[in-house]
Design a protein around this motif. Structure first.
Motif, PDB file in Angstrom:
ATOM      1  N   UNK A   1       0.848  -1.199   0.000  1.00  0.00           N
ATOM      2  CA  UNK A   1       0.000   0.000   0.000  1.00  0.00           C
ATOM      3  C   UNK A   1       0.880   1.245   0.000  1.00  0.00           C
ATOM      4  N   UNK A   2       0.623   2.152  -0.940  1.00  0.00           N
ATOM      5  CA  UNK A   2       1.299   3.454  -0.968  1.00  0.00           C
ATOM      6  C   UNK A   2       0.329   4.493  -0.439  1.00  0.00           C
ATOM      7  N   UNK A   3       0.794   5.297   0.506  1.00  0.00           N
ATOM      8  CA  UNK A   3      -0.066   6.263   1.194  1.00  0.00           C
ATOM      9  C   UNK A   3       0.412   7.684   0.951  1.00  0.00           C
ATOM     10  N   UNK A   4      -0.549   8.604   0.852  1.00  0.00           N
ATOM     11  CA  UNK A   4      -0.253  10.039   0.879  1.00  0.00           C
ATOM     12  C   UNK A   4      -1.378  10.747   1.614  1.00  0.00           C
ATOM     13  N   UNK A   5      -1.021  11.698   2.470  1.00  0.00           N
ATOM     14  CA  UNK A   5      -2.028  12.595   3.039  1.00  0.00           C
ATOM     15  C   UNK A   5      -1.434  13.988   3.144  1.00  0.00           C
ATOM     16  N   UNK A   6      -2.312  14.972   3.334  1.00  0.00           N
ATOM     17  CA  UNK A   6      -1.861  16.367   3.363  1.00  0.00           C
ATOM     18  C   UNK A   6      -1.699  16.904   4.779  1.00  0.00           C
ATOM     19  N   UNK A   7      -1.710  16.003   5.759  1.00  0.00           N
ATOM     20  CA  UNK A   7      -1.590  16.348   7.183  1.00  0.00           C
ATOM     21  C   UNK A   7      -2.784  17.162   7.671  1.00  0.00           C
ATOM     22  N   UNK A   8      -3.838  17.226   6.866  1.00  0.00           N
ATOM     23  CA  UNK A   8      -5.032  17.967   7.254  1.00  0.00           C
ATOM     24  C   UNK A   8      -6.291  17.131   7.199  1.00  0.00           C
ATOM     25  N   UNK A   9      -6.123  15.806   7.142  1.00  0.00           N
ATOM     26  CA  UNK A   9      -7.277  14.915   7.121  1.00  0.00           C
ATOM     27  C   UNK A   9      -7.693  14.435   5.753  1.00  0.00           C
ATOM     28  N   UNK A  10      -6.997  14.871   4.709  1.00  0.00           N
ATOM     29  CA  UNK A  10      -7.292  14.432   3.345  1.00  0.00           C
ATOM     30  C   UNK A  10      -6.228  13.423   2.920  1.00  0.00           C
ATOM     31  N   UNK A  11      -6.631  12.334   2.300  1.00  0.00           N
ATOM     32  CA  UNK A  11      -5.699  11.222   2.123  1.00  0.00           C
ATOM     33  C   UNK A  11      -6.099  10.357   0.920  1.00  0.00           C
ATOM     34  N   UNK A  12      -5.152   9.512   0.530  1.00  0.00           N
ATOM     35  CA  UNK A  12      -5.442   8.454  -0.432  1.00  0.00           C
ATOM     36  C   UNK A  12      -4.447   7.314  -0.246  1.00  0.00           C
ATOM     37  N   UNK A  13      -4.894   6.115  -0.581  1.00  0.00           N
ATOM     38  CA  UNK A  13      -4.068   4.905  -0.519  1.00  0.00           C
ATOM     39  C   UNK A  13      -4.157   4.186  -1.859  1.00  0.00           C
ATOM     40  N   UNK A  14      -3.017   3.756  -2.352  1.00  0.00           N
ATOM     41  CA  UNK A  14      -2.970   2.943  -3.559  1.00  0.00           C
ATOM     42  C   UNK A  14      -2.634   1.510  -3.152  1.00  0.00           C
ATOM     43  N   UNK A  15      -3.592   0.605  -3.324  1.00  0.00           N
ATOM     44  CA  UNK A  15      -3.436  -0.800  -2.954  1.00  0.00           C
ATOM     45  C   UNK A  15      -3.044  -1.611  -4.185  1.00  0.00           C
TER      46      UNK A  15
END
Length: 221
Positions: free
Chosen positions: A52-66
């Protein structure tokens, strides 16, 4: 929102094709940004965790690539400000009409989405990737994907994000990270060395070994 065209023949009825980079094209850029994040200090904003690759903006917005094997992947995420696709429990909780993010989708999309809901996360978008490229369910409301701001989406965005993130790197002494060094970090495609990271952040202050280690985790898939 991503450029898109409706799929008609030869594909699952009702899905929409998306013009997005394949996971393999994203890896070098995603790993490069993860490297500078980790070099700066402990940071969970951008990382690879197994498949899983993860990114978030440290403000509660996020996405995961599975990464699901057999050439398949699923991108799941949410933007709490701009996702207007209320899916599952969110529709009832907020009293909004539900957007069925799995309408017309193959069965292999569902386990990841359910796992995400079970973790008490809202889901604003679900994009599936296979041999035919990226697809999503058909809907017209904004789903929040673009506003999450994944740096790896384009090379230009990756460069800009790394330059911005490294502005206070002590090793640069107030200079800006060189574009050729950033491009080399991306071109390593996850096979990053301390030298790659040092060329971007300069010597002293940050931890290039931690950066290289974080980037190399993207080689697991």
């Amino acid at each position: 929102m991503p450029p898109e065209t409706e799929i008609t023949e030869g594909d699952i009825v009702g899905l929409v094709a998306l013009d997005l980079p394949a996971p393999a094209q994203l890896r070098g850029r995603w790993a490069a940004f993860a490297a500078v994040c980790a070099a700066r200090g402990p940071n969970a904003t951008c990382r690879a965790d197994g498949r899983v690759w993860h990114f978030d903006d440290s403000g509660g917005n996020w996405l995961d690539l599975h990464h699901l094997g057999e050439g398949r992947a699923l991108l799941v995420g949410h933007d709490h400000e701009y996702s207007q696709t209320y899916y599952g429990p969110a529709a009832e909780e907020f009293g909004e009409d539900e957007t069925d993010l799995l309408a017309g989708s193959p069965d292999w999309w569902r386990p990841v989405v359910q796992q995400t809901l079970d973790a008490d996360e809202y889901v604003g978008f679900v994009y599936g990737f296979d041999a035919d490229g990226w697809k999503r369910a058909a809907y017209s409301v904004p789903d929040g994907f673009q506003s999450v701001g994944l740096p790896a989406l384009t090379m230009e965005r990756t460069r800009e994000s790394i330059v911005s993130f490294t502005r206070d790197a002590p090793g640069l002494g107030g200079a800006t990270a060189r574009q050729d060094a950033i491009d080399a970090l991306v071109a390593a495609d996850g096979d990053v060395t301390e030298a790659h990271v040092t060329a971007v952040i300069g010597k002293g202050g940050w931890d290039p070994a931690a950066g290289a280690a974080a980037a190399r985790k993207f080689l697991a898939v």
